[in-house]
Write a protein that holds these residues in place. Structure first.
Motif, short mmCIF file in Angstrom:
data_model
loop_
_atom_site.label_atom_id
_atom_site.label_comp_id
_atom_site.label_asym_id
_atom_site.label_seq_id
_atom_site.Cartn_x
_atom_site.Cartn_y
_atom_site.Cartn_z
N ALA A 1 -10.99 7.76 -1.09
CA ALA A 1 -11.09 7.51 0.58
C ALA A 1 -11.94 6.18 0.87
N LEU A 2 -12.73 5.65 -0.24
CA LEU A 2 -13.04 4.19 0.24
C LEU A 2 -12.34 3.22 0.15
N LEU A 3 -11.63 3.33 -1.11
CA LEU A 3 -10.35 2.40 -1.18
C LEU A 3 -9.54 2.41 -0.04
N SER A 4 -9.30 3.44 0.53
CA SER A 4 -8.29 3.76 1.65
C SER A 4 -8.84 3.03 2.64
N ILE A 5 -10.14 3.01 3.05
CA ILE A 5 -10.78 2.41 4.14
C ILE A 5 -10.46 0.90 3.80
N VAL A 6 -10.87 0.61 2.85
CA VAL A 6 -10.75 -0.94 2.44
C VAL A 6 -9.30 -1.59 2.44
N LEU B 1 0.75 -1.20 -0.18
CA LEU B 1 0.07 0.06 -0.12
C LEU B 1 0.96 1.39 -0.12
N ASN B 2 0.53 2.32 -1.16
CA ASN B 2 1.40 3.43 -0.92
C ASN B 2 0.68 4.31 0.04
N SER B 3 1.09 4.71 1.01
CA SER B 3 0.60 5.33 2.29
C SER B 3 0.14 7.06 1.77
N ASN B 4 0.86 7.43 0.76
CA ASN B 4 0.96 8.65 0.19
C ASN B 4 -0.66 8.73 -0.68
N ALA B 5 -1.06 7.74 -0.94
CA ALA B 5 -2.40 7.91 -1.77
C ALA B 5 -3.50 7.59 -1.04
N ILE B 6 -3.29 7.39 0.15
CA ILE B 6 -4.46 7.25 1.24
C ILE B 6 -5.17 8.62 1.46
N GLY C 1 -22.09 4.91 -3.09
CA GLY C 1 -20.45 4.06 -3.35
C GLY C 1 -20.57 2.74 -2.67
N THR C 2 -19.93 1.99 -3.20
CA THR C 2 -19.78 0.45 -2.20
C THR C 2 -18.22 -0.30 -3.01
N CYS C 3 -17.79 -1.01 -2.04
CA CYS C 3 -16.65 -1.76 -2.23
C CYS C 3 -16.14 -2.49 -0.86
N PHE C 4 -15.71 -3.58 -1.11
CA PHE C 4 -15.30 -4.21 -0.04
C PHE C 4 -14.24 -5.45 -0.53
N ALA C 5 -13.57 -5.87 0.54
CA ALA C 5 -12.44 -6.79 0.19
C ALA C 5 -13.04 -8.21 0.37
N TRP C 6 -12.69 -9.25 -0.25
CA TRP C 6 -13.27 -10.51 -0.17
C TRP C 6 -12.07 -11.62 -0.62
N LYS C 7 -12.23 -12.66 0.26
CA LYS C 7 -11.05 -13.61 0.14
C LYS C 7 -11.40 -14.50 -1.03
N ALA C 8 -11.21 -14.32 -2.16
CA ALA C 8 -11.35 -15.12 -3.41
C ALA C 8 -10.92 -16.76 -3.35
N TYR C 9 -11.54 -17.49 -3.36
CA TYR C 9 -11.15 -18.83 -3.63
C TYR C 9 -10.58 -19.38 -2.48
N GLN D 1 -21.33 -8.32 6.52
CA GLN D 1 -20.19 -7.89 7.46
C GLN D 1 -19.33 -6.95 6.60
N LYS D 2 -18.79 -7.29 5.46
CA LYS D 2 -17.80 -6.68 4.76
C LYS D 2 -18.28 -5.58 3.69
N CYS D 3 -19.29 -6.02 3.12
CA CYS D 3 -20.11 -5.15 2.17
C CYS D 3 -20.14 -3.53 2.69
N LEU D 4 -19.23 -2.68 2.21
CA LEU D 4 -19.24 -1.17 2.73
C LEU D 4 -20.07 -0.39 1.72
N PHE D 5 -21.04 0.40 2.27
CA PHE D 5 -21.62 1.58 1.51
C PHE D 5 -20.92 3.01 1.81
N VAL D 6 -20.60 3.71 1.17
CA VAL D 6 -20.37 5.18 1.35
C VAL D 6 -21.79 5.98 1.27
N CYS D 7 -22.06 6.82 2.19
CA CYS D 7 -23.57 7.25 2.30
C CYS D 7 -23.49 8.85 2.45
N ASP D 8 -24.41 9.41 1.83
CA ASP D 8 -24.47 10.92 2.12
C ASP D 8 -25.33 11.25 3.20
N LYS D 9 -25.26 12.59 3.47
CA LYS D 9 -25.92 13.00 4.79
C LYS D 9 -27.21 12.37 5.00
#
Length: 117
Positions: free
Chosen positions: A111-116, A6-11, A80-88, A66-74
């Motif tokens: 920001a969402l990818l930074s969280i994930v 992970l490139n910490s400068n991209a977070i 937006g959505t994204c999550f990490a999943w262990k494939a296979y 538990q894993k599927c994230l949503f970014v929500c407005d006020k």
């Protein structure tokens, strides 16, 4: 693509206008519509998305919610959505990264990818 380190400068962080939470069970249809930029396409591919969900996540439905994230407005509306999943059961992968078209370019995706990550 593969990320070996992970490139910490991209977070980045979400602005105070938005918050992150998990997808609720009653929001599965919202999640299935999220990849599409218009409702016509979302309806056209609903069967595919349902089949995909059942095939990939169905046996681990609790883990999906538990894993599927949503970014929500006020208003707590998912934009937006994204999550990490262990494939296979072997490798961590990013699944279904998407920010609604009218929110693209505002840093929400980064920001969402930074969280994930």
């Amino acid at each position: 693509m593969m990320c070996k380190a992970l490139n910490s400068n991209a977070i980045s962080e979400l602005s105070d206008e938005y918050h992150v939470r998990t997808c609720r069970r009653d929001e599965l249809d919202i999640w299935k519509e999220m990849p599409f930029d218009d409702m016509k396409s979302a309806k056209e591919y609903n069967g595919f998305m349902t089949e995909y969900f059942n095939d990939v996540y169905g046996s681990k439905e609790d883990l999906f919610f538990q894993k599927c994230l949503f970014v929500c407005d006020k208003n707590d509306t998912p934009i937006g959505t994204c999550f990490a999943w262990k494939a296979y059961e072997k490798i961590s992968t990013i699944h279904w990264f998407k920010v609604r078209k009218n929110y693209e370019g505002s840093g929400i995706g980064r920001a969402l990818l930074s969280i994930v990550m």
